[in-house]
Structure formats: C-alpha cells, structure tokens
Design a protein around this motif. Structure first.
Motif, PDB file in Angstrom:
ATOM      1  N   LYS A   1       2.347   4.843   5.690  1.00  0.00           N
ATOM      2  CA  LYS A   1       2.098   3.456   5.316  1.00  0.00           C
ATOM      3  C   LYS A   1       1.651   2.623   6.511  1.00  0.00           C
ATOM      4  O   LYS A   1       1.778   3.026   7.654  1.00  0.00           O
ATOM      5  CB  LYS A   1       3.366   2.869   4.684  1.00  0.00           C
TER       6      LYS A   1
ATOM      7  N   HIS B   1      -0.856   0.118  -5.939  1.00  0.00           N
ATOM      8  CA  HIS B   1       0.075  -0.722  -5.189  1.00  0.00           C
ATOM      9  C   HIS B   1      -0.682  -1.716  -4.308  1.00  0.00           C
ATOM     10  O   HIS B   1      -0.400  -2.931  -4.320  1.00  0.00           O
ATOM     11  CB  HIS B   1       0.966   0.204  -4.355  1.00  0.00           C
TER      12      HIS B   1
ATOM     13  N   LEU C   1       6.398   1.092  -4.183  1.00  0.00           N
ATOM     14  CA  LEU C   1       5.503   2.245  -4.082  1.00  0.00           C
ATOM     15  C   LEU C   1       6.211   3.527  -4.510  1.00  0.00           C
ATOM     16  O   LEU C   1       5.636   4.363  -5.218  1.00  0.00           O
ATOM     17  CB  LEU C   1       4.974   2.383  -2.654  1.00  0.00           C
TER      18      LEU C   1
ATOM     19  N   VAL D   1      -0.865   4.708  -4.354  1.00  0.00           N
ATOM     20  CA  VAL D   1      -1.173   3.871  -3.192  1.00  0.00           C
ATOM     21  C   VAL D   1      -2.257   2.860  -3.544  1.00  0.00           C
ATOM     22  O   VAL D   1      -2.178   1.670  -3.183  1.00  0.00           O
ATOM     23  CB  VAL D   1      -1.597   4.743  -1.996  1.00  0.00           C
TER      24      VAL D   1
END
Length: 491
Positions: free
Chosen positions: A401, A458, A433, A455
C-alpha cells in the motif's frame, strides 16, 4: 500509443526501446530529441496558453538537449525564452541541440549558486531525465530548490529531475512539477512512492514511433484499468456469493472489524460473519445488523464459524496478544482462502509461513519491512523489488500500500494503481480494503483478480468520496461510492 498506455517499463527497458528506434527503425537520435521538444512545447502551450516568458533549465545530457530544442522552437513561436545551463558544454546530440539554440540568437546563462532566477511564467526542467539514480550534486540541488521555491509552475521533460524513474525514490532535491511530459514509454517509477509529490499531471507521448518498436518488448509492470464484476445472474441468492468471516476486534478495536465487515457487504459478499470480543456485539448489532457478529473467547469458539465460512479476513484490530495470536493461528491452519492485514501481518512476521491456500497480504511499508526483516527506508527505496520479494517469500499475492499501491504475484506479475489521494491517509482505510478483497474472493475471483479489482475499487471510491475535499475524509465515506462503482454505476 493507446495500445501501450498501461504498460510500465524500467529505465533499462526504455533505453533499449530508444536504442531500437535509432538502430533498427532508423530514426536518428537528434530527430527523437526534436520530437520530444515539440511534444514538450505542445504540452506547455496546452496547460499555460497565456504564458509569454519561459525559463528553460538544461543539464549536460540528452534531457538538456530536449530543453535546448524546446527553447529554439518556443523562440520561433514568439515566446520570450531564457536558457540556463549547468555547464559550459553539452555532449553528443545535446551539443547539436545547444548549437541549434545558439543559432537562433539565443544565449546560455551558466548557473552559479548565488544567481537568481529570471522572470518567467513557466519553468521548464530539462536537467537530468532518466539518467540520475542518486541525489543531484550541490549546484544542481541549489537550482532545483530555487525553482521549487519560485512559486512558478514547472513543466518537467520526461522525468522531474531528482526523481528516480525506476523506483519513484527521491534521494535528494527533486523538481516538483505541475506537469510532466514523458516520452516514448511510461517509466514505472513515475507512478508510485514519492513520485506522487513530484510528477503532477503526467502525459505520455510516443513521439510518432511505429508499432514495430514494441514488438517483442514485455513491460515490467502494468497500470490497473477500471473494472467491476459482471452483473449477477437473475437467480442468484446469498449462498452463491460467498461467506466472509472477518476475524479481529480486540478490546477497544471494534471499529476496525466493523469497517472490514461492512466493506465486505458493500463489495457484494452474500454473507459476512464477524468473530470478535463479546463486548463489541451490542454495538455491532445496533449499527449494522446485516453483520452476523459472534463473541469468541478462543479457538474452540472460532472453529464452527470457520467451518461455515468460504473466505477469511484476518487482522483488523486483532492485536498481538494471546487472544489474537490464538485466533490467527487457528484461522491460518484452517486452509481457507484468506486476506491478511494489520496485526495479522505483524504476527506473520513473527511466525513466518508460506501459504498453500489462496492468500492476499496487504501490508503498508512498515509491515512490509517487518515481513522482509528490513527497514521502511529499504522498502521505499525500491517498492517494486519489495513487493515481488514478499510475494515470493510468502507465496501469496501482495498489495504494497501507499501512493501508487503495487499488486505483486509470486509469478512475477505486478500492477500499479493509478488512483487514490492523500485524503485516504487515515485510520480505517486498510480495514476497508481487507473486506473488499475478501468479498471478491468469496464471489469467485482468484487471489490476483481479487487483489487487483479490490485495490482499484477501493482507490476509485476514495477519489469519488474526496470530491468534497481530501482533508477530513473518513473511511466510511467510501462505502456508498464503493457500492456504486462495484456495480458499474456513477457514484
């Protein structure tokens, strides 16, 4: 260029493409430089159509050559142009470009440390390009810092000087561009890490090179593209969309596991159970009755919940004490597909294992450093290498991340997320997430698909939610746009 806009290359690969254009396709290096100058000037005129005065800052190499030719073209177009250089001479094709600028009647001011900057509407950065992997030398650093402090917008040619185009690392002073006009192929380092604070609006121009240039060239990574799951069958029911069990919520951490569970619901899981401390049940049932909340005091109470679940989301608010460790160990030993985050990752760093079931790990740089027995600085120095090393070490799909999140597979695949914003740097975002990816696993995605799609959803939900401002953005603000985006609707 549309066929290649999502392909990301290392600096070495871009140099090979450049060499192929010259040696195989017969496009002279000076001609490539001229095309880059045209592309840069076109970008400048699009973004600053009222600009009349520009200052072009040229280094000694080919990036400086792009700058000299842009200066000559700008002067021919009627702009007032001042050129500053780091040295008295240039090399190779850049020397020809410098000569072309001089032949227009333009002069070159060699930059000295105590010099001031000329009056300009736009500064053009042509100092280093892709060639710099270290901090700029003192003289160049002083110039970079002066440009950044000027308050005048900057157009960077190819790469903001001082930014490592391979990794996104900034080892010293680096240009903060408003716009970066990049050439030929996308450099992977411009899309992750500290690059987010230096690139600005990123444009890519293939310089009119033919499709043959890319034949046989495999990119190192790719940008994610927006996607969602297909519509559900009309006869779908809750049992066909998976059952997520979210495990976590130590004393005082009910919010983390609630966010995880609610995100799993909003991302489409048919059923979501929560295994948490008994003290949290009243609040969870009152706030979100769709979550099936269970108080568990240890592995024996967790076992029947594991039997009914199809996918596990382990870690939000879990803690690293005896309770959290016992649930973590029982969950991992179940062999169920899982998403591991937060303290689930910190426990994995203490008791390493390679996964045989489908697994997605979602570390931030600090957690990644612990998992690699490394440091945050080393992880951030090459996020691509770190993400791939994690995927191989744990035999799992890994989401590293941060700005420009990376998704890495044990087979070497790597995708980069182009969405997201600084408002998402707040508590609870990672919990969301975890729930989203778990829900996608439960609905039939494999680990790679779930991580990439999760991902993307999100980050895009975060961008939609930030339309009312980045500061003060809450993790729960993403839930409404998440649902819309997951269904292919405007949020």
């Amino acid at each position: 260029m549309s066929n290649h806009r999502h392909e990301l290359y290392t600096v070495a690969q871009v140099r090979a493409l450049d060499r192929r254009a010259i040696d195989v396709l017969g496009v002279p290096g000076f001609e490539l430089m001229r095309r880059a100058a045209w592309a840069g000037l076109s970008s400048l005129r699009r973004h600053w159509p009222q600009a009349q005065r520009i200052a072009v800052h040229c280094g000694p190499g080919n990036n400086g050559g792009d700058g000299f030719l842009l200066a000559a073209l700008a002067r021919e177009a009627g702009l007032h142009v001042v050129v500053l250089a780091l040295s008295d001479a240039s090399a190779g094709d850049a020397a020809l470009a410098r000569q072309a600028w001089n032949e227009t009647g333009g002069g070159v001011q060699v930059w000295r440390e105590d010099d001031g900057l000329p009056e300009a509407d736009v500064h053009v950065d042509a100092l280093y390009g892709t060639g710099l992997r270290r901090a700029p030398e003192a003289l160049a650093s002083t110039l970079v810092e002066a440009i950044n402090a000027s308050g005048v917008p900057v157009l960077a040619l190819d790469v903001p000087s001082g930014l490592d185009a391979d990794t996104g690392r900034v080892p010293g002073a680096a240009i903060r561009a408003a716009v970066t006009a990049s050439f030929i192929a996308a450099k992977r380092g411009l899309y992750t890490g500290h690059a987010a604070g230096h690139v600005g609006v990123l444009e890519l121009d293939a310089l009119g090179l033919p499709e043959a240039l890319w034949q046989g060239a495999s990119p190192d990574a790719r940008l994610l593209v927006s996607a969602q799951l297909p519509p559900r069958p009309r006869d779908a029911h809750k049992g066909t969309n998976g059952h997520v069990l979210a495990i976590g919520g130590e004393h005082g951490m009910a919010g983390a596991i609630r966010l995880c569970g609610e995100a799993a619901l909003r991302a489409g899981a048919g059923l979501v159970s929560v295994a948490t401390r008994a003290e949290h049940l009243f609040a969870l049932n009152a706030a979100r009755p769709e979550l099936m909340a269970h108080g568990v005091d240890g592995p024996q109470a967790l076992e029947p919940l594991l039997e009914r679940a199809s996918v596990l989301a382990v870690g939000p608010g879990l803690g690293q004490g005896a309770w959290g460790h016992a649930l973590w160990l029982t969950a991992l030993d179940s062999g169920k597909p899982l998403v591991l985050d937060a303290d689930g990752l910190n426990l994995l760093a203490r008791e390493s294992r390679r996964f045989t079931q489908p697994a997605v790990l979602t570390p931030h740089p600090g957690e990644a450093a612990r998992l690699l027995e490394s440091t945050v600085a080393e992880v951030e120095a090459d996020r691509f290498a770190a993400a791939r090393a994690l995927a191989i070490r744990y035999h799992a799909t890994v989401v590293l991340k941060g700005a420009g999140s990376l998704i890495a597979s044990p087979d070497g695949r790597l995708d980069v997320c182009p969405w997201g914003n600084p408002g998402m740097a707040g508590g609870g975002m990672g919990d969301l997430l975890t729930g989203i990816v778990a829900a996608l696993l439960a609905q039939g995605c494999d680990a790679w698909e779930a991580a990439c799609l999760g991902v993307g959803l999100h980050a895009r939900a975060g961008d939609r939610a930030a339309q009312q401002g980045e500061r003060g953005l809450l993790a729960s603000d993403l839930l409404a746009p998440l649902r819309a985006l997951g269904n292919g609707l405007d949020a």
